[in-house]
Scaffold this active site. Structure first.
Site, mmCIF file in Angstrom:
data_model
loop_
_atom_site.group_PDB
_atom_site.id
_atom_site.type_symbol
_atom_site.label_atom_id
_atom_site.label_comp_id
_atom_site.label_asym_id
_atom_site.label_seq_id
_atom_site.Cartn_x
_atom_site.Cartn_y
_atom_site.Cartn_z
ATOM 1 N N LYS A 59 10.113 -3.666 -36.014
ATOM 2 C CA LYS A 59 9.817 -2.602 -35.053
ATOM 3 C C LYS A 59 10.851 -2.579 -33.929
ATOM 4 O O LYS A 59 11.073 -3.580 -33.247
ATOM 5 C CB LYS A 59 8.411 -2.823 -34.492
ATOM 6 C CG LYS A 59 7.872 -1.694 -33.638
ATOM 7 C CD LYS A 59 6.418 -1.999 -33.264
ATOM 8 C CE LYS A 59 5.759 -0.864 -32.488
ATOM 9 N NZ LYS A 59 4.340 -1.182 -32.183
ATOM 10 N N CYS B 283 4.307 2.306 -35.919
ATOM 11 C CA CYS B 283 3.543 2.758 -34.748
ATOM 12 C C CYS B 283 4.382 3.499 -33.699
ATOM 13 O O CYS B 283 4.757 4.639 -33.910
ATOM 14 C CB CYS B 283 2.817 1.561 -34.136
ATOM 15 S SG CYS B 283 1.357 2.005 -33.147
ATOM 16 N N GLU C 84 -0.587 -1.958 -39.206
ATOM 17 C CA GLU C 84 0.320 -2.808 -38.444
ATOM 18 C C GLU C 84 -0.324 -4.176 -38.200
ATOM 19 O O GLU C 84 -1.514 -4.269 -37.876
ATOM 20 C CB GLU C 84 0.631 -2.121 -37.106
ATOM 21 C CG GLU C 84 1.530 -2.879 -36.160
ATOM 22 C CD GLU C 84 1.749 -2.115 -34.850
ATOM 23 O OE1 GLU C 84 2.552 -2.592 -34.022
ATOM 24 O OE2 GLU C 84 1.117 -1.057 -34.655
#
Length: 275
Positions: A118, A151, A47
């Site tokens: 995200k 994540c 990430e």
């Protein structure tokens, strides 16, 4: 698209430097080449590997962000074509003069770019990034259908279920897992959640973490590649230094969702009861 044959997947656990864009680009290039030299066909990077993670504020993130035609993604496109690999990596995406996203790019050898932003932001990310509002894409690559997320997204089972139901055989997840206290001898919960997500969907998962220390934050170093039954193929135990994980995946296994003669991990669902 039903996956055919096996694919070699790499997770390149790295230690990018916050704000050092030239260093991070060089780091990513060397990592991609190293993985390809070992036979990797899909290479997953951490990430925000392009920029580093622990931003002081949105202003700093904006200064370090790139558009989709910026130098990092342009470089990854060139490498994907040259090495004939799929690259999945995280970057700080400039949306406009005021907004940035915590994004991941999936770049195919043919040059096609797919971006995911995200959706579930962790802690201080909420003060910096604009959250994504689109489900995880499933890309029909030459190696099979590959999805991606980032994540904290992995901690929402209903979000992971979406690409599984959409036909993903492999989920690639660039992650930055900050280390935290845990009972003695216990493995990081982040790694265990990856295994659970893989098992309940019968879908391969490659989660690529980072390592090192950044502005006082230490990282789990928990990169792992997990099979469709939830068992680690590489990265069973965390390693807090740079590492290259490699695993050969028979993605066709992810097409078989039956877990007994009378049970199917998706068809057994009863969504009407979950309201």
């Amino acid at each position: 698209m039903i996956p055919q044959g096996s694919v070699k997947v790499a997770c390149q656990q790295l230690a990018p430097r916050i704000g050092d864009l030239d260093y991070n680009r060089t780091l990513s290039v060397e990592a991609i080449r190293r993985a390809a030299a070992r036979g990797a066909q899909v290479v997953v990077l951490p990430e925000l590997v392009q920029s580093g993670y622990v931003f002081r504020d949105r202003k700093e993130a904006l200064a370090l962000s790139e558009t989709l035609d910026g130098p990092t993604l342009s470089l990854w496109k060139t490498l994907a074509e040259e090495l004939q690999v799929v690259i999945v990596g995280g970057f700080c995406e400039r949306l406009d003069d005021e907004r940035v996203a915590n994004s991941a790019a999936l770049i195919e050898p043919e040059g096609t770019l797919t971006v995911y932003r995200k959706a579930h932001l962790w802690d201080q990310e909420n003060l910096i990034f604009t959250p994504g509002d689109e489900p995880p894409p499933v890309v029909a690559t030459r190696f099979g259908p590959i999805a991606m997320m980032i994540c904290y997204d992995l901690e929402f089972p209903e979000w992971v279920r979406l690409p599984a139901l959409a036909g993903a055989a492999l989920l690639c997840a660039p992650v930055n897992w900050p280390d935290s206290p845990r009972p003695a001898s216990e493995r990081p919960a982040e790694m265990i959640r990856v295994q659970a997500n893989a098992a309940v969907n019968r879908m391969f998962v490659a989660a690529c973490d980072r390592c090192g220390e950044e502005r006082g934050v230490h990282w789990v170093g928990g990169s792992t590649i997990v099979d469709a039954d939830g068992y680690p193929l590489a990265g069973k135990d965390r390693e807090r230094t740079e590492q290259l994980l490699l695993a050969e995946l028979d993605l066709a296994q992810a097409w078989h969702k039956s877990i007994s003669e009378h049970n199917h991990v998706h068809l057994d669902r009863r969504p009407a009861l979950y309201q």
